[in-house]
Design an enzyme around this catalytic site. Structure first.
Site, PDB file in Angstrom:
ATOM      1  N   GLU A   8       0.896   3.880   1.894  1.00 30.84           N
ATOM      2  CA  GLU A   8       1.406   4.251   3.218  1.00 30.84           C
ATOM      3  C   GLU A   8       2.602   3.387   3.588  1.00 30.84           C
ATOM      4  O   GLU A   8       3.593   3.878   4.138  1.00 30.84           O
ATOM      5  CB  GLU A   8       0.322   4.066   4.298  1.00 30.84           C
TER       6      GLU A   8
ATOM      7  N   CYS B 272      -2.293  -0.841   7.464  1.00 34.52           N
ATOM      8  CA  CYS B 272      -1.578   0.433   7.348  1.00 34.52           C
ATOM      9  C   CYS B 272      -1.812   1.303   8.579  1.00 34.52           C
ATOM     10  O   CYS B 272      -0.895   1.985   9.038  1.00 34.52           O
ATOM     11  CB  CYS B 272      -1.996   1.162   6.082  1.00 34.52           C
TER      12      CYS B 272
ATOM     13  N   CYS C  23      -6.093   1.143   5.395  1.00 34.79           N
ATOM     14  CA  CYS C  23      -6.672  -0.119   5.851  1.00 34.79           C
ATOM     15  C   CYS C  23      -6.164  -0.371   7.269  1.00 34.79           C
ATOM     16  O   CYS C  23      -5.318   0.363   7.777  1.00 34.79           O
ATOM     17  CB  CYS C  23      -6.255  -1.261   4.912  1.00 34.79           C
TER      18      CYS C  23
ATOM     19  N   HIS D  30       0.831  -1.195   0.000  1.00 31.27           N
ATOM     20  CA  HIS D  30       0.000   0.000   0.000  1.00 31.27           C
ATOM     21  C   HIS D  30       0.872   1.254   0.000  1.00 31.27           C
ATOM     22  O   HIS D  30       2.048   1.208   0.370  1.00 31.27           O
ATOM     23  CB  HIS D  30      -0.924  -0.016   1.204  1.00 31.27           C
TER      24      HIS D  30
END
Length: 160
Positions: free
Chosen positions: A87, A116, A113, A85
């Site tokens: 992040e 993260c 999410c 992801h």
């Protein structure tokens, strides 16, 4: 008669960094969602990240989407994906160059999410500014419990 100088309205810091996050998201190799992240401290960018496969591995653009093939709904079974992801990539990029992200702000095009969110908590991020939501209530619960400030970015258009 003196001419009036045109008034120039500058964009806010939030808009500046969020626009950069959207620009970063254009590097995404995900077939389902393009996400960008920018980690900022004292109005300085520390790191950026977008969602995509780890360095040196084939991209979903080339192999197809594993999550689509397996019919995995958005917000579930994150481990069934080739990509990291945005992040995660931003935190990793900072760490590769020895940059602390403690007490910084992250601008993200989408809500994190739960995976993260936990990483952002442990990385010491103090504030999250996001543009759009994501179907993960547990992530928001954890961020609230960790007392991380979460703001939704309000888009506005400024004409020169």
């Amino acid at each position: 008669m003196a001419q009036k100088k045109p008034v120039h309205k500058r964009i806010s810091w939030d808009e500046y960094f969020m626009q950069i996050a959207f620009l970063v998201s254009q590097r995404s190799t995900c077939l389902r969602r393009h996400v960008g992240a920018v980690i900022v401290k004292d109005k300085r960018m520390l790191a950026t990240g977008y969602n995509g496969s780890p360095s040196g591995l084939e991209h979903c653009l080339d192999t197809g989407c594993l999550r689509q093939k397996l019919k995995v709904p958005s917000g579930q079974r994150h481990e069934l994906c080739r990509g990291l992801h945005a992040e995660q990539n931003a935190i990793i990029q900072a760490s590769l160059y020895g940059i602390s992200v403690k007490d910084s702000t992250i601008y993200i095009t989408n809500q994190p999410c739960v995976i993260c969110a936990k990483m952002l908590i442990n990385a010491g991020i103090k504030e999250i500014v996001m543009s759009e939501g994501y179907p993960d209530e547990l992530a928001m619960q954890f961020l609230k419990e960790a007392r991380i400030r979460v703001r939704i970015f309000e888009h506005r258009t400024i004409k020169p």
